[in-house]
Scaffold this active site. Structure first.
Site, PDB file in Angstrom:
ATOM      1  N   ARG A 140       0.801  -1.013  -0.013  1.00 18.74           N
ATOM      2  CA  ARG A 140      -0.055  -0.150   0.065  1.00 18.74           C
ATOM      3  C   ARG A 140       0.977   1.095   0.061  1.00 18.74           C
ATOM      4  O   ARG A 140       1.748   1.412   0.766  1.00 18.74           O
ATOM      5  CB  ARG A 140      -0.891  -0.109   1.152  1.00 18.74           C
ATOM      6  CG  ARG A 140      -1.712   1.252   1.190  1.00 18.74           C
ATOM      7  CD  ARG A 140      -1.997   1.508   2.544  1.00 18.74           C
ATOM      8  NE  ARG A 140      -3.122   3.125   2.789  1.00 18.74           N
ATOM      9  CZ  ARG A 140      -3.025   3.799   3.709  1.00 18.74           C
ATOM     10  NH1 ARG A 140      -2.400   3.422   4.950  1.00 18.74           N
ATOM     11  NH2 ARG A 140      -3.742   4.766   3.594  1.00 18.74           N
ATOM     12  N   HIS A 167      -7.749   7.145   0.388  1.00 18.65           N
ATOM     13  CA  HIS A 167      -8.735   6.192   0.407  1.00 18.65           C
ATOM     14  C   HIS A 167      -9.216   5.535  -0.809  1.00 18.65           C
ATOM     15  O   HIS A 167     -10.220   4.852  -1.109  1.00 18.65           O
ATOM     16  CB  HIS A 167      -9.826   6.702   1.338  1.00 18.65           C
ATOM     17  CG  HIS A 167      -9.937   6.914   2.756  1.00 18.65           C
ATOM     18  ND1 HIS A 167     -10.692   7.865   3.372  1.00 18.65           N
ATOM     19  CD2 HIS A 167      -8.959   6.370   3.647  1.00 18.65           C
ATOM     20  CE1 HIS A 167     -10.097   7.835   4.498  1.00 18.65           C
ATOM     21  NE2 HIS A 167      -9.123   6.879   4.905  1.00 18.65           N
ATOM     22  N   ARG A 204      -9.106  14.720  13.059  1.00 19.87           N
ATOM     23  CA  ARG A 204      -8.832  15.649  12.127  1.00 19.87           C
ATOM     24  C   ARG A 204      -9.918  16.634  12.034  1.00 19.87           C
ATOM     25  O   ARG A 204     -11.114  16.047  11.925  1.00 19.87           O
ATOM     26  CB  ARG A 204      -8.553  15.043  10.688  1.00 19.87           C
ATOM     27  CG  ARG A 204      -7.171  14.352  10.804  1.00 19.87           C
ATOM     28  CD  ARG A 204      -6.906  13.890   9.328  1.00 19.87           C
ATOM     29  NE  ARG A 204      -5.678  12.916   9.413  1.00 19.87           N
ATOM     30  CZ  ARG A 204      -6.138  11.864   8.880  1.00 19.87           C
ATOM     31  NH1 ARG A 204      -7.199  11.638   7.955  1.00 19.87           N
ATOM     32  NH2 ARG A 204      -5.222  10.724   8.845  1.00 19.87           N
ATOM     33  N   GLU A 254      -9.533  -3.368   1.754  1.00 18.68           N
ATOM     34  CA  GLU A 254      -8.436  -2.853   0.850  1.00 18.68           C
ATOM     35  C   GLU A 254      -7.417  -3.823   0.428  1.00 18.68           C
ATOM     36  O   GLU A 254      -6.886  -3.853  -0.454  1.00 18.68           O
ATOM     37  CB  GLU A 254      -7.867  -1.503   1.786  1.00 18.68           C
ATOM     38  CG  GLU A 254      -8.812  -0.245   1.629  1.00 18.68           C
ATOM     39  CD  GLU A 254      -8.639   0.378   2.677  1.00 18.68           C
ATOM     40  OE1 GLU A 254      -9.074   0.335   3.706  1.00 18.68           O
ATOM     41  OE2 GLU A 254      -7.974   1.664   2.312  1.00 18.68           O
TER      42      GLU A 254
END
Ligand code: AMP
Length: 411
Positions: free
Chosen positions: A92, A181, A242, A386
């Site tokens: 990744r 993402h 965040r 993922e």
């Protein structure tokens, strides 16, 4: 002759390394684990193989290389069949800039390009390079493939990714919206097309990946046309810690009137804001839901703002999409929180959204399903995966002259 071929998926963060061995044909996870607190005084490694779970301490300051050495020397040496069937390594990689719109076989040019994108992901890309280097030493005969978080969003049109700043900042420094993402948004897009029985290149979706990090993507004809994260993962939705979107003037105010340094502002927006900052309690949605039930006002407000801001983004994506085949929820919150989904749908009532409470409660803890009432806009819950996308891409990119190529690509 090999009967099966698997992919080692590596996800190297700044102080952690997640690993998994996946069968790319069905997504089956044969081994998974994580090295944590890397580069610190007490790093450790935990892993799971079948029903067996184990953990070990690593030497002080051990890093990515030591985790991979432990994986090869201690874990895989006990599982020779797993090692034998490895056919590729999939990495990744968070930031591929404008260079990568697809996954690629890693060579020196790709390594250089990942290095060049490091300024855009200073915590992640250098860690990925450490992982690629360590893996290539540990598995010199296996092809390595990079799968980029940004790649899926490279289809965004210019009017979606250029900031309203002097154009030279884009031209000379590459400052634009990239989105993240992408691997997750791509997975749910492909799965939603299957569920809806539509060709991938005809499906229009709003994909909401809601985890500790959160982003939402408008998918038109199977491709990303807008997304909420920008140059960095800070833009867009309210997240665990965040802030998501704020008035840029706030940053000047913090500096000029409250004496905040750039580092302090960075820390404030990335680590002390979002659900954590508003609630003054936790960044964890589950914990906030429990506290909200007891009437904790900070938790109630944090969840409300999270849902309101998300609903506004969803409504705004009707502009790029026109017609929407489905709204998709994924990520830890999207897949599990029936409360968040319910509140978001209430905000979207004006657009016709309505859910069926029993369906909403059913689609949790890994259960996929449609949660909308019949004859209202389709709303799906799809658990993301993922690692499976990375394994599939890696398998597809194994060069044809490799002995494992046929086994990997056979359905
Ligand atoms: P992720 O980053 O995708 O692993 O998602 C982490 C987030 O998912 C955290 O805020 C968790 O509290 C949230 N989450 C996980 N399970 C649940 C649940 N059953 N209900 C509400 N939130 C959950």
């Amino acid at each position: 002759m090999q009967t099966s071929s698997h992919v080692l998926v590596l996800n190297c963060g700044s102080s952690s390394l997640k690993f998994a061995i996946i069968d790319p044909r069905d997504g089956r996870e044969l081994l998974s684990g994580i090295g944590e607190s890397l580069g610190e005084s007490a790093p450790c490694i935990r892993w799971k193989c079948g029903d067996t779970k184990a953990q070990e301490s690593l030497e002080s300051n051990a890093g990515h290389t030591e985790v991979i050495q432990f994986l090869v020397g201690q874990i895989l040496s006990q599982q020779p069949a797993l090692k034998e069937h490895l056919a590729a390594i999939g990495h990744r990689v968070v930031h591929g800039g404008e260079k990568f719109s697809h996954s690629v076989l890693i060579d020196q040019a790709v390594i250089n390009a990942i290095q060049e994108c490091s300024a855009l992901a200073p915590l992640h890309n250098p860690a990925h390079l450490l992982g690629i280097d360590a893996a290539s030493r540990a598995f010199p005969d296996l092809p390595q493939i990079a799968v980029f978080d940004t790649a899926f969003h490279q289809s965004m049109p210019r009017h979606a990714y250029i900031y309203a700043l002097p154009y030279s900042l884009y031209r000379d420094h590459g400052l634009r919206r990239y989105g993240m993402h992408g691997t997750s948004h791509r997975f749910v897009t492909e799965r939603a097309a299957e569920i809806l029985n539509l060709p991938l290149n005809e499906v229009n979706l709003i994909s909401a990946h809601l985890g500790n990090g959160a982003s939402i993507t408008a998918v038109k004809n199977g491709q990303s046309v807008d997304t909420s994260m920008g140059l960095t993962p800070l833009e867009g939705l309210v997240m665990g810690t965040r802030s998501g979107d704020v008035d840029p003037g706030l940053l000047m105010h913090l500096g000029n009137h409250l004496g905040f340094s750039i580092d302090k502002i960075n820390n404030l927006l990335n680590k002390q804001s979002g659900l954590q900052g508003i609630s003054e309690l936790s960044n964890d949605c589950r914990e906030l839901e429990q506290a909200a039930e007891q009437g904790h006002s900070g938790a109630l407000l944090a969840l409300e703002i999270f849902c309101y801001r998300l609903a506004k983004y969803i409504a705004s994506y009707y502009a790029p999409l026109g017609e929407v085949d489905a709204l998709v929820f994924t990520g830890g919150i999207g897949e599990n929180s029936s409360l968040i989904r319910q509140k978001v749908m209430e905000y979207l009532g004006g657009l016709g959204y309505r859910l069926v409470p029993e369906r909403n409660l059913q689609a949790r803890f890994g259960e996929e399903g449609a949660i909308s009432a019949d004859d209202t806009p389709m709303t799906l819950v799809i658990p993301t995966n993922e690692e499976w996308v990375i394994a599939r891409d890696a398998a597809a990119l194994v060069p044809p002259d490799r002995p494992c190529h046929d086994a990997l690509t056979r359905e």
